[in-house]
Design an enzyme around this catalytic site. Sequence first.
Site, mmCIF file in Angstrom:
data_model
loop_
_atom_site.group_PDB
_atom_site.id
_atom_site.type_symbol
_atom_site.label_atom_id
_atom_site.label_comp_id
_atom_site.label_asym_id
_atom_site.label_seq_id
_atom_site.Cartn_x
_atom_site.Cartn_y
_atom_site.Cartn_z
ATOM 1 N N THR A 58 -17.599 -4.752 -0.663
ATOM 2 C CA THR A 58 -17.365 -6.195 -0.657
ATOM 3 C C THR A 58 -18.448 -6.961 -1.393
ATOM 4 O O THR A 58 -18.241 -8.106 -1.788
ATOM 5 C CB THR A 58 -17.341 -6.690 0.794
ATOM 6 O OG1 THR A 58 -18.570 -6.280 1.411
ATOM 7 C CG2 THR A 58 -16.186 -6.081 1.558
ATOM 8 N N GLY A 90 -12.781 -15.595 5.835
ATOM 9 C CA GLY A 90 -12.765 -14.240 5.294
ATOM 10 C C GLY A 90 -11.870 -14.137 4.065
ATOM 11 O O GLY A 90 -10.888 -14.868 3.935
ATOM 12 N N PHE A 125 -10.957 0.021 4.062
ATOM 13 C CA PHE A 125 -9.692 -0.706 4.235
ATOM 14 C C PHE A 125 -9.170 -0.582 5.662
ATOM 15 O O PHE A 125 -7.969 -0.556 5.893
ATOM 16 C CB PHE A 125 -8.662 -0.228 3.202
ATOM 17 C CG PHE A 125 -9.244 -0.146 1.815
ATOM 18 C CD1 PHE A 125 -9.609 -1.304 1.139
ATOM 19 C CD2 PHE A 125 -9.485 1.073 1.215
ATOM 20 C CE1 PHE A 125 -10.193 -1.236 -0.119
ATOM 21 C CE2 PHE A 125 -10.074 1.149 -0.040
ATOM 22 C CZ PHE A 125 -10.422 -0.002 -0.709
ATOM 23 N N GLY A 142 -11.379 -10.765 2.482
ATOM 24 C CA GLY A 142 -11.126 -9.362 2.139
ATOM 25 C C GLY A 142 -9.680 -8.934 2.278
ATOM 26 O O GLY A 142 -9.274 -7.925 1.702
ATOM 27 N N GLU A 143 -8.908 -9.671 3.060
ATOM 28 C CA GLU A 143 -7.563 -9.184 3.372
ATOM 29 C C GLU A 143 -6.436 -10.091 2.911
ATOM 30 O O GLU A 143 -5.330 -9.635 2.634
ATOM 31 C CB GLU A 143 -7.464 -8.919 4.886
ATOM 32 C CG GLU A 143 -8.405 -7.798 5.267
ATOM 33 C CD GLU A 143 -8.576 -7.587 6.754
ATOM 34 O OE1 GLU A 143 -7.784 -6.854 7.327
ATOM 35 O OE2 GLU A 143 -9.545 -8.129 7.326
#
Lengths: 215, 699, 338
Positions: free
Chosen positions: B460, B656, B235, B658-659
């Site tokens: 991921t 992306g 993270f 992931g965030e």
Amino acid sequence: MHQAGSGSDPGGGPPHSAPDGAHRSRVTLRVNGTDRDLDVDHRVTLLDALRETLELTGTKKGCDHGQCGACTVLVDGRRANSCLLLAVAQDGAEVTTVEGLADADGTLHPLQRAFLAHDAFQCGYCTPGQLCSAVGVLGEAADGQPSHVTGTAAPSGPVTLTTDEIRERLSGNLCRCGAYNGIVEAVAEVGAGMNGADVTAPSSSAIPPRPDVIV
Amino acid sequence: MHPTNALGSPVPRREGREKVTGAARYAAEHTPPGCAYAWPVPATVASGRVTAVDGTAAAALPGVIGVLTPFDAPRLGASEDPTLQLLQDPRVPHRGWYVALVVADTLEGARAAASEVRVTYASEPHDVILRADHPDAYTPDEANGGHPGHREQGDPDTALSAAPVRIDCTYAVPPLHNHPMEPHAATADWDAGRHHLTVHDSSQGAGPVRAALASLFKLPEDGITVVSEHVGGGFGSKGTPRPHVVLAAMAALHYGRPVKLALPRGHLPATVGHRAPTLHRISLGAHADGTLTALTHEVTTHTSRVREFVEQAAVPARVMYAVPDVRTTHRAVALDVPTPSWMRAPGEAPGMYALESAMDELADALGIDPVELRVRNEPASEPDSGRPFSSRHLVECLREGAERFGWARSRAPRHEGPYLIGAGVASATYPVLVAPSTARAHARPDGGYLVEINATDIGTGARTVLAQVAADALRVPVGRVAVAIGHTGLPAASLAGGSCGTASWGWAVHDACAALTARLGSHRGPLPAEGLSASADTTQSAKQKSPYARHAFGAHFAEVQVDTVSGEVRVRRLLGVFAAGRILNPQTARSQFKGAMVMGLGMALTEHSTVDAAFGDFTENDLAAYHVPVHADVPDIEAHWIDEHDKHLNPMGSKGIGEIGIVGTAAAIGNAVAHATGQRLRELPLTPDRVLTALHGSA
Amino acid sequence: MKPFAYVRATSLQQAVDAHACRPGSRYLGGGTNLVDLMKHDVETPTTLIDISRLPLNRVEELPAGGLRIGATVPNADLAAHPLVRSGYPALSQALLAGASGQLRNVATTGGNLLQRTRCPYFQDVSKPCNKRDPGTGCGARDSTYRDLAVLGHSEHCVATHPSDMAVALAALDAGIELYGDTEGPRQVAATAFHRLPGAHPEQDTLIRPGEIVTAVVLPPAAPGAVSLYRKARDRASYAFALASVAAVLELADGRVRHVALAFGGLAHRPWRATVAEQLLAGAPLTDENVLRAVDAELAQARPLRGNAFKVGLARNLARDSLAALAQACGGEPPERLP
């Protein structure tokens, strides 16, 4: 536990008994069905005995203080935080770790299959603890043990594992990736007896070689 | 299209079986013969100098190999990151800074010896508390990510004073801790004969770790192997080399033994970065129809005295809404605190909490539906740069989310016994980043393929999605493609961070596989025994500046219940809709979106860290006091996405993922609490103390 | 963690004898708190005397009614015991509100009573703490940390007792059985067992050196009495109480025949609300009476910098709990004042 001088061991103990007041002892743990004799420093936790001595690294160290559940194993069939158990005090105990959940032929435990089917993990670090904890939860619910969300008027007998029950009972297992939904779905499925048998596990042929072996 | 369509399919995680059987090995789970254990000693003053380290008692304990101190530790070479200059200098820049390292035969021995090390200090007064009016606040040239510290267009102050409707609010986000489930750990093994250092590190990028170690220990990069095969989350906190790996390598080189160092959980807050606290002041000016006329977002944050890191929390306001007069600015204060760093969506997560809370307040003030207010301020191009968006489907996310959530029906707050029920919405954005990478693809005579790239899977599903990218580029079934990652012996690649792993690695894998396909196409006859290979390097293509503003967008919806008796807030429903390019693997993507929303739920309700004014450390430094959400906090979460086709990204068409899932979550939940209670809380997290005080006044 | 010797006790007498002849020894039950504190060097025993396998693991019904709960009965087993669930729901609920499933499987009844505060300043040996190192000062008092005491704290210590179970035991008028090498067995009231810090915060309880908690005794549950445990916390599970309340109520003709109220998370010990109880005894259970009584109790509160909210929270929990119990008694819940 065998300690010379303690007078408490009717069997007399093996020849390597530690003297009274010593800081080490010999213990026998039955781990995943195999007796393991260990000479342990009394400070060694069950978790560190598994990971560092027995090289059973499936059990994880997340906090080392009973605050995350990553180290959960089954001791004499009950789930416990192995980081807070001293190995010396577990002499004679039967310990099941994540490595002991699948059958000897590699057939996965229904919970393991359900975790795969529901993508119930990301980094995988909390997974062994979640799995062992879930095994414990299934048994505790079948035994009729209540949880904080079980109604006080609930009848005795097995507790139905609703999602609220599963969430409360697994709250001692943190997952920072936030895979909680998948975990609850997986446990609910197995709890409901569907046991994931109809779910195809990913093909093992797709597992890549370890990078270490690449020239 | 391709004969196979691996991309877009819910291909199961390749390492799944290893993870559910306990076979997957993480950094501290390699124990070379003769392995020793290291335990670092943190400073117990917040500012000052170490005047002496007495390791006599520690060294006298059985099994202790040695004690390294700032006065006798091996001298290190240069490092870009000054937090890696460990045991080089007696200066103590913050409490928790490492001032000694103990190495012993056993873990228990190392820990016991560490507590016997006697450190004396010349302590100095310290200053650790961030205030918006701190006299040392300065405007940095750049915030994290290379963004300008200050941007201004038009005359926002005049526009604000002229605005028919204005809101002017302050918000606060406390320090937050990444706390991946696997604490940072490394095992270092120095082979003196081969002159080779092998390190297993829990890292988001083995390549940067190797580069840092090479510079620090003055070794050639090819004399170091770094392996990050399985990583228990990061993270952001494992995005750069951290002290543990430097100390493990230092000890291994110094004592000539393999050394394992796993950080105790309690050390993490002070040594592996944290999300810096941010104090926000936002002013919005608008016409009565909701059209924004002015926006200012001023962020004050702390950094350390070791290295400047400025959480770029005012940056998302440069992307979100059409406003002619706007000022977005950061002010930083260097304090005697640990160095802040990346935590999932740095900048966007706290910045959008503040901005989207303010938008909600404006909607309240105007009596306009919060979804509608956002739609009305949709810009034609990126407000700050004027560049066209490569794709922007925020409105579609809001509309679809509203439909799926039943937004219209949720607009009336209601009572259920002691509970107040309310709903909230917030937008989300996250930039599309990409970094150069290289990859190699290899065809074997048996019909199998191997793709090699030093990518990292921190949870991921990188292995899996890269196999999908390769399979489609090679036009073969995904099961025939093996992927090797997480090892510096593989072609160099960027780290797993900035939500750009898949884009960066996938691009290189795609190009390598396309080149291999071309080679195979021109090859006649059976493949040679060694097979055929092709490589790719995306340095040129990835570095090319795009004429487009490229961002992912999303919309979050939350329903909460607020217990008027206890002040406890629970999220009943949480739903996100994302426009993040092509979704390459719906199963692993959904898990990432939902996982980030769980972290956002923690940010909103449970995660709270404070800097202790007297001692200078984080009070909530363990997982009992720092409340990561547990199972019982998390309802069924829905994550959906818009089918977005954007040709201006990369060969996969992906953004992306992931965030962005964390970005709007806290604001949506906070807005829902305001909706339920009629009380606006402007400081996270929304714990019972604050909620009760808002509901009933001070006790 | 410092090296230590280990003795597995085979009898109660052997345990106390071993303790007497080994200075610095500590008894080991489930170890969930002791081992945790040993890792922090807060506890540095020279010897651990393992009493976990002593035959203290039974829950017995007493001839005159009531229960005797052995000290090594795990928290999970106690919470699930049919007689506890039926006769003492506050106790079962308190246990289930504490810790996690895996901790409750290991933590014992005696250990739960003897657990130390979770005050972070106590747990960090690099900071002053009068409870850990008498005379060093209190690092917590001037902090903004919320989970500190509002009642009964002293200039020397502002820590709270972390147990949920002990709060229920205080409300249930439990007794604690102790056994020592010189004085033999004795019993003390749960309400007296835990201390206020005063000038000696290092003493959590009135247990004497070498004594072992052998059992907890619950008096017979009155047939018409109902009880519950309510806890507020920062997350939905697996967190210590910000404040909690254990309440026991018996009504007769709409008036309070018996009421017991104990607060958790507010003080160095479970806080039995005797002022409130006296005001409520014999009175009609109206919302007005409840608030007057609870407010009189909480008038003693002296909040610190970050925890004034606990007073209002405790008030709300007590009021809500008594209303719920009134309803469970078969009556109407008291009409709520605006």
